[in-house]
Design an enzyme around this catalytic site. Structure first.
Site, PDB file in Angstrom:
ATOM      1  N   CYS A 129       5.194  -7.410   4.973  1.00  0.00           N
ATOM      2  CA  CYS A 129       5.137  -8.805   4.522  1.00  0.00           C
ATOM      3  C   CYS A 129       6.537  -9.288   4.201  1.00  0.00           C
ATOM      4  O   CYS A 129       6.870 -10.445   4.393  1.00  0.00           O
ATOM      5  CB  CYS A 129       4.313  -8.947   3.255  1.00  0.00           C
ATOM      6  N   THR A 130       7.352  -8.371   3.671  1.00  0.00           N
ATOM      7  CA  THR A 130       8.696  -8.740   3.222  1.00  0.00           C
ATOM      8  C   THR A 130       9.754  -8.543   4.308  1.00  0.00           C
ATOM      9  O   THR A 130      10.943  -8.555   3.998  1.00  0.00           O
ATOM     10  CB  THR A 130       9.079  -7.877   2.009  1.00  0.00           C
ATOM     11  N   GLU A 139      -1.569 -11.207  -2.209  1.00  0.00           N
ATOM     12  CA  GLU A 139      -0.291 -11.267  -1.512  1.00  0.00           C
ATOM     13  C   GLU A 139      -0.614 -11.322  -0.035  1.00  0.00           C
ATOM     14  O   GLU A 139      -1.220 -10.403   0.508  1.00  0.00           O
ATOM     15  CB  GLU A 139       0.550 -10.047  -1.878  1.00  0.00           C
ATOM     16  N   THR A 192      -7.289 -13.522   5.530  1.00  0.00           N
ATOM     17  CA  THR A 192      -8.576 -13.215   4.889  1.00  0.00           C
ATOM     18  C   THR A 192      -8.510 -13.562   3.407  1.00  0.00           C
ATOM     19  O   THR A 192      -9.510 -13.979   2.816  1.00  0.00           O
ATOM     20  CB  THR A 192      -8.885 -11.698   5.008  1.00  0.00           C
ATOM     21  N   GLY A 193      -7.326 -13.391   2.825  1.00  0.00           N
ATOM     22  CA  GLY A 193      -7.154 -13.660   1.395  1.00  0.00           C
ATOM     23  C   GLY A 193      -7.476 -15.103   1.052  1.00  0.00           C
ATOM     24  O   GLY A 193      -8.038 -15.391  -0.018  1.00  0.00           O
ATOM     25  N   ASN A 246      -0.610  -1.660   6.236  1.00  0.00           N
ATOM     26  CA  ASN A 246       0.786  -1.213   6.364  1.00  0.00           C
ATOM     27  C   ASN A 246       1.266  -0.285   5.252  1.00  0.00           C
ATOM     28  O   ASN A 246       2.187   0.506   5.450  1.00  0.00           O
ATOM     29  CB  ASN A 246       1.731  -2.404   6.552  1.00  0.00           C
ATOM     30  N   TYR A 247       0.659  -0.417   4.068  1.00  0.00           N
ATOM     31  CA  TYR A 247       0.920   0.541   2.978  1.00  0.00           C
ATOM     32  C   TYR A 247      -0.429   0.898   2.360  1.00  0.00           C
ATOM     33  O   TYR A 247      -0.688   0.555   1.200  1.00  0.00           O
ATOM     34  CB  TYR A 247       1.793  -0.076   1.895  1.00  0.00           C
ATOM     35  N   THR A 275      -9.493  -0.524   7.666  1.00  0.00           N
ATOM     36  CA  THR A 275     -10.000   0.492   8.599  1.00  0.00           C
ATOM     37  C   THR A 275      -8.867   1.421   9.028  1.00  0.00           C
ATOM     38  O   THR A 275      -8.967   2.636   8.877  1.00  0.00           O
ATOM     39  CB  THR A 275     -10.693  -0.180   9.798  1.00  0.00           C
ATOM     40  N   ARG A 321       9.915  -5.521  -1.728  1.00  0.00           N
ATOM     41  CA  ARG A 321       9.039  -5.594  -2.895  1.00  0.00           C
ATOM     42  C   ARG A 321       9.596  -4.763  -4.038  1.00  0.00           C
ATOM     43  O   ARG A 321       9.562  -5.152  -5.187  1.00  0.00           O
ATOM     44  CB  ARG A 321       7.652  -5.091  -2.494  1.00  0.00           C
TER      45      ARG A 321
HETATM   46  O1  G3P Z   1       3.902  -5.716   3.398  1.00  0.00           O
HETATM   47  C1  G3P Z   1       3.659  -5.358   2.116  1.00  0.00           C
HETATM   48  C2  G3P Z   1       4.766  -5.655   1.146  1.00  0.00           C
HETATM   49  O2  G3P Z   1       4.313  -5.381  -0.137  1.00  0.00           O
HETATM   50  C3  G3P Z   1       6.076  -5.012   1.509  1.00  0.00           C
HETATM   51  O3  G3P Z   1       6.580  -4.033   0.676  1.00  0.00           O
HETATM   52  O4  G3P Z   1       8.178  -2.296  -0.024  1.00  0.00           O
HETATM   53  O5  G3P Z   1       8.145  -3.039   2.351  1.00  0.00           O
HETATM   54  O6  G3P Z   1       9.021  -4.543   0.621  1.00  0.00           O
HETATM   55  P1  G3P Z   1       8.061  -3.438   0.922  1.00  0.00           P
END
Ligand code: G3P
Length: 478
Positions: free
Chosen positions: A287-288, A253, A237-238, A158-159, A184, A440
């Site tokens: 994630c956030t 994370e 996976t982590g 995603n990033y 990938t 984040r």
């Molecule tokens: O999903 C990855 C996480 O680090 C989100 O970052 O900048 O969208 O809060 P952000």
């Protein structure tokens, strides 16, 4: 049908001896858009060897010179924002504007890291012995921070660029070498980004980027004896990596189920705006992201109405057109999201919009009256579907938040700061945001999850510290 990219090792672009390529599917067209090398275990061994050698002389390179190279890489990265953003659009369907933002944010992160590094690595401690019982002032202790060695960085789809540089820059400024295993989807963006570091003129072998199938080189990399630290962002996976990795520092994370607790006195327009931004930006693939709304029953109707008005305004379509909602990363992801939606339907959730899907594109959906027996109350859709659970007490909200196996971030909306702080303290999450959606950034803020959300703390300063060890020298006086 797709261009083949080389991997990066020993300062050169190489084809894998496997002769095999890994296809990257464009989430929008669902056709192969790029291909990357399927590296072999032998090639991983080679990369580890060169990383180990390159690290030795890098650690002796003056800190200001390391910082200078990172500043150079940061500006090259920003100059190359267009081609990198283009591949983010094609590989992970990130809206074009957000793709550019990701690259610029990454350049800023690299520069900040260089600045922070020269400060925090440029100072150590001096201790004297006579503060501990039984000691005279006969021992002087000097501390400094030394690198760990080879850092393995594994960012998520995603990033791919930002979460790669958030590992690369701290590792390098601290004197480590770096092996990058990109996801990938996102591999080509990572290769473009690595090219910027190549142009900046880092020593050969200091940075490598190995592409390939997790099933072939994933465990081999994470269990490799040459790795001295793993920084991973991603999913389950982590957890598997943490069980298999050796006695090395881990930074992980692993996702979240960020709750948004809404009290009766909250500014509902502010809440609605944050639910849209928090729940639906990049189609919920963060994630956030806000992943469950826990709203007091007395204001639930009003809030749901406000959110629905804003959902109706979200544009849905291809990333090239800067649509708010774009196709999710893969067909399997879309199928998983659909499974959660079907389960919620069967168990009686209220559909505020009609469920609509075309290929990997899923229209934004707010599910009201979600109950704890529905999967979506607990699982992370990583898509544009957001559950609302109506609560009758604040305790009920806190209880739901804490019953999750995740604990990344959470947010609380109220005008009563005392209540906000007490609720925030009671939420078992790494961060609590008061009156804003989880996020984040800014990237120098500490970022950490508890429970299944991760190990260690990120953010620029914490990552630099985590990628170093303390070394002490004791001067013994007669
Ligand atoms: O999903 C990855 C996480 O680090 C989100 O970052 O900048 O969208 O809060 P952000």
């Amino acid at each position: 049908d797709g261009e083949a990219y080389k991997y990066y090792a020993d300062g050169e672009w190489k084809k894998s001896s496997s002769g095999k390529l890994v296809p990257i599917i464009n989430p929008t067209t669902r056709k192969v858009h790029y291909k990357v090398q399927a590296c072999t275990q032998e090639e991983v061994n080679k990369v580890m060897e060169t990383a180990k050698i390159a690290q030795k002389s890098w650690a002796k390179t003056p800190l200001w010179k390391r910082a200078e190279l990172l500043h150079k890489a940061a500006s090259i990265l920003k100059e190359h924002k267009a081609p990198i953003a283009e591949s983010l659009v094609k590989e992970i369907a990130k809206p074009a504007k957000d793709a550019v933002t990701e690259v610029v944010r990454s350049g800023d992160l690299v520069s900040y890291c260089a600045e922070e590094g020269v400060r925090i690595l440029g100072e150590g401690k001096f201790l004297v012995s006579d503060s501990f019982p039984g000691n005279d002032r006969t021992k002087y202790c000097l501390t400094s921070k030394i690198p760990l060695g080879v850092v393995l960085a594994i960012p998520p789809f995603n990033y791919p660029v930002n979460l790669a540089v958030s590992k690369i820059a701290p590792a390098l400024i601290a004197g480590n070498s770096l092996v990058l295993k990109p996801p990938t989807q996102g591999a080509v963006s990572c290769l473009h980004m690595v090219h910027c570091f190549h142009l900046a003129g880092f020593p050969k072998g200091l940075i490598s980027c190995v592409t390939g199938k997790g099933s072939e080189i994933g465990d081999f990399l994470t269990m490799h004896p040459g790795v001295n630290c793993i920084s991973f962002t991603g999913g389950d996976t982590g957890i598997a990596i943490s069980k298999k990795a050796g006695m090395i520092p881990l930074q992980m994370e692993l996702g979240g189920k960020d709750a948004c607790i809404v009290l009766e006195d909250a500014d509902l327009d502010l809440v609605a705006a944050n639910i849209i931004k928090g729940g639906f930006s990049y189609s919920g693939q963060r994630c956030t992201a806000v992943k469950v709304v826990l709203v007091m029953e007395s204001v639930a109707d009003a809030l749901v109405e406000k959110v629905n008005k804003r959902v109706a305004k979200l544009t849905v379509g291809p990333p090239e057109e800067n649509s708010d909602i774009t196709p999710v990363v893969s067909e399997s992801s879309a199928n998983f999201i659909e499974g959660l939606v079907v389960d919620a339907k069967q168990k009686g959730a209220t559909f505020c919009q009609e469920y609509k899907r075309d290929g990997n594109l899923i229209w934004p959906l707010l599910l009201d009256n979600v109950r704890p027996d529905m999967r979506i109350a607990w699982e992370e859709p990583f898509g544009p579907v957001l559950p609302v659970i109506r609560i009758t007490s604040v305790e009920e909200g806190i209880h739901h938040c804490n019953a999750s196996n995740f604990g990344l971030q959470g947010c609380v909306f109220t005008k009563d700061i005392n209540k906000a702080i007490l609720i925030g303290d009671a939420m078992e999450t790494g961060t609590v945001q008061i009156n804003s959606a989880p996020a984040r950034g800014p990237d120098h803020f500490p970022f950490q999850g508890i429970k299944d959300s991760g190990i260690g703390s990120q953010g620029i300063t914490n990552s630099i510290n985590m990628m170093t060890k303390i070394k002490t020298t004791v001067i013994n006086l007669p």
